[in-house]
Design a protein around this motif. Sequence first.
Motif, PDB file in Angstrom:
ATOM      1  N   VAL A 117      -3.398   8.431   1.968  1.00 52.15           N
ATOM      2  CA  VAL A 117      -2.622   9.051   0.978  1.00 52.15           C
ATOM      3  C   VAL A 117      -1.582   8.284   0.303  1.00 52.15           C
ATOM      4  O   VAL A 117      -1.152   7.418   0.969  1.00 52.15           O
ATOM      5  CB  VAL A 117      -1.928  10.471   1.655  1.00 52.15           C
ATOM      6  N   VAL A 118      -1.553   8.265  -0.993  1.00 57.91           N
ATOM      7  CA  VAL A 118      -0.458   7.455  -1.555  1.00 57.91           C
ATOM      8  C   VAL A 118       0.416   8.359  -2.519  1.00 57.91           C
ATOM      9  O   VAL A 118      -0.045   9.514  -3.083  1.00 57.91           O
ATOM     10  CB  VAL A 118      -1.287   6.424  -2.493  1.00 57.91           C
ATOM     11  N   ARG A 119       1.633   8.283  -2.768  1.00 60.89           N
ATOM     12  CA  ARG A 119       2.474   8.800  -3.647  1.00 60.89           C
ATOM     13  C   ARG A 119       2.039   8.564  -5.350  1.00 60.89           C
ATOM     14  O   ARG A 119       1.530   7.553  -5.428  1.00 60.89           O
ATOM     15  CB  ARG A 119       3.779   8.644  -3.540  1.00 60.89           C
ATOM     16  N   ALA A 120       2.472   9.219  -6.060  1.00 61.07           N
ATOM     17  CA  ALA A 120       1.897   9.020  -7.580  1.00 61.07           C
ATOM     18  C   ALA A 120       2.455   7.810  -8.068  1.00 61.07           C
ATOM     19  O   ALA A 120       1.449   7.412  -8.833  1.00 61.07           O
ATOM     20  CB  ALA A 120       2.664  10.202  -8.371  1.00 61.07           C
ATOM     21  N   GLY A 121       3.397   7.108  -7.608  1.00 58.77           N
ATOM     22  CA  GLY A 121       3.873   6.032  -8.457  1.00 58.77           C
ATOM     23  C   GLY A 121       3.294   4.656  -7.616  1.00 58.77           C
ATOM     24  O   GLY A 121       3.321   3.454  -8.103  1.00 58.77           O
ATOM     25  N   ASP A 122       2.682   4.946  -6.474  1.00 64.27           N
ATOM     26  CA  ASP A 122       2.107   3.764  -6.041  1.00 64.27           C
ATOM     27  C   ASP A 122       1.193   2.838  -6.673  1.00 64.27           C
ATOM     28  O   ASP A 122       0.239   3.536  -6.988  1.00 64.27           O
ATOM     29  CB  ASP A 122       1.574   4.057  -4.534  1.00 64.27           C
ATOM     30  N   PRO A 123       1.264   1.662  -6.576  1.00 62.80           N
ATOM     31  CA  PRO A 123       0.414   0.773  -7.324  1.00 62.80           C
ATOM     32  C   PRO A 123      -1.113   0.368  -6.605  1.00 62.80           C
ATOM     33  O   PRO A 123      -0.858  -0.002  -5.742  1.00 62.80           O
ATOM     34  CB  PRO A 123       1.225  -0.414  -7.561  1.00 62.80           C
ATOM     35  N   ILE A 124      -2.239   0.899  -7.275  1.00 67.05           N
ATOM     36  CA  ILE A 124      -3.456   0.696  -6.609  1.00 67.05           C
ATOM     37  C   ILE A 124      -4.432   0.121  -7.625  1.00 67.05           C
ATOM     38  O   ILE A 124      -4.345   0.429  -8.750  1.00 67.05           O
ATOM     39  CB  ILE A 124      -3.967   2.102  -5.977  1.00 67.05           C
ATOM     40  N   PRO A 125      -5.473  -0.483  -7.014  1.00 69.68           N
ATOM     41  CA  PRO A 125      -6.512  -1.082  -8.054  1.00 69.68           C
ATOM     42  C   PRO A 125      -7.754   0.117  -8.060  1.00 69.68           C
ATOM     43  O   PRO A 125      -7.614   1.051  -7.367  1.00 69.68           O
ATOM     44  CB  PRO A 125      -6.912  -2.437  -7.129  1.00 69.68           C
TER      45      PRO A 125
END
Length: 249
Positions: A117-125
């Motif tokens: 799970v990641v928060r909305a602003g987390d930077p992901i590829p």
Amino acid sequence: MLVLLPPSETKAHGGDGPPLDLDALSFPELNPIRRKLADALVELAADVPASLAALGLSERQRAEVERNALLHSSPTIPALLRYTGVLYDALGASTFTGVERERARRRLAVASALFGVVRAGDPIPAYRLSGNSTMPGLGSLRPLWRPALEPLLADISADELVVDLRSGVYANLARVPEATTVRVVTEDSSGRRKTVSHHNKAHKGRLAAALATCATEPTRTEDVVAVARAAGLDCEQTGKTSVEIVTRS
């Protein structure tokens, strides 16, 4: 409040953020599993036929394997902008005002087969991995994620309202017994209701947008219903922690 969104198979290309840094993501206790899966995906990408088979892809989707091969070096963007498709179109995050974006960053999170799970602003590829995938050497994802994800989500739900909009595959990776669940149903002329898929994603996207941007943050299931109705959705509370959005055929 934390609103748990499902991910999407489709994802935006590119980005302008630095390469993946697991330490930059929320919920760092998930990093050991994230790292294990990310490394496994990159290693698997070296064998294209094996990747296609493991990920349930066709030969025409080789580009998805190439994305996984570059997982550690490709650019990132915030998670809420990475995922695309019907739900995220209805959510309309790119149209949020500055204040609304800040609320959304605090309130929205995305379930992920790769990141848990990641928060909305987390930077992901960009990447490709589905919740029902079986990774060579690691097996299916549920026994991998559940021991780490369930305690995390249980701790969150003990402190704040969790609104669970995940699809079945991702809800199966980790249960949140106290969460408010949302079902989209259609009602025919006789009053009979059944779950539908056609309107499901769009209506959940509209609800997520309303919950993410409303001035007063919901703390109860009743508040979720009130926010939904204010956004023009036909919404009813059907149980202590269950809600239905009703469409009519």
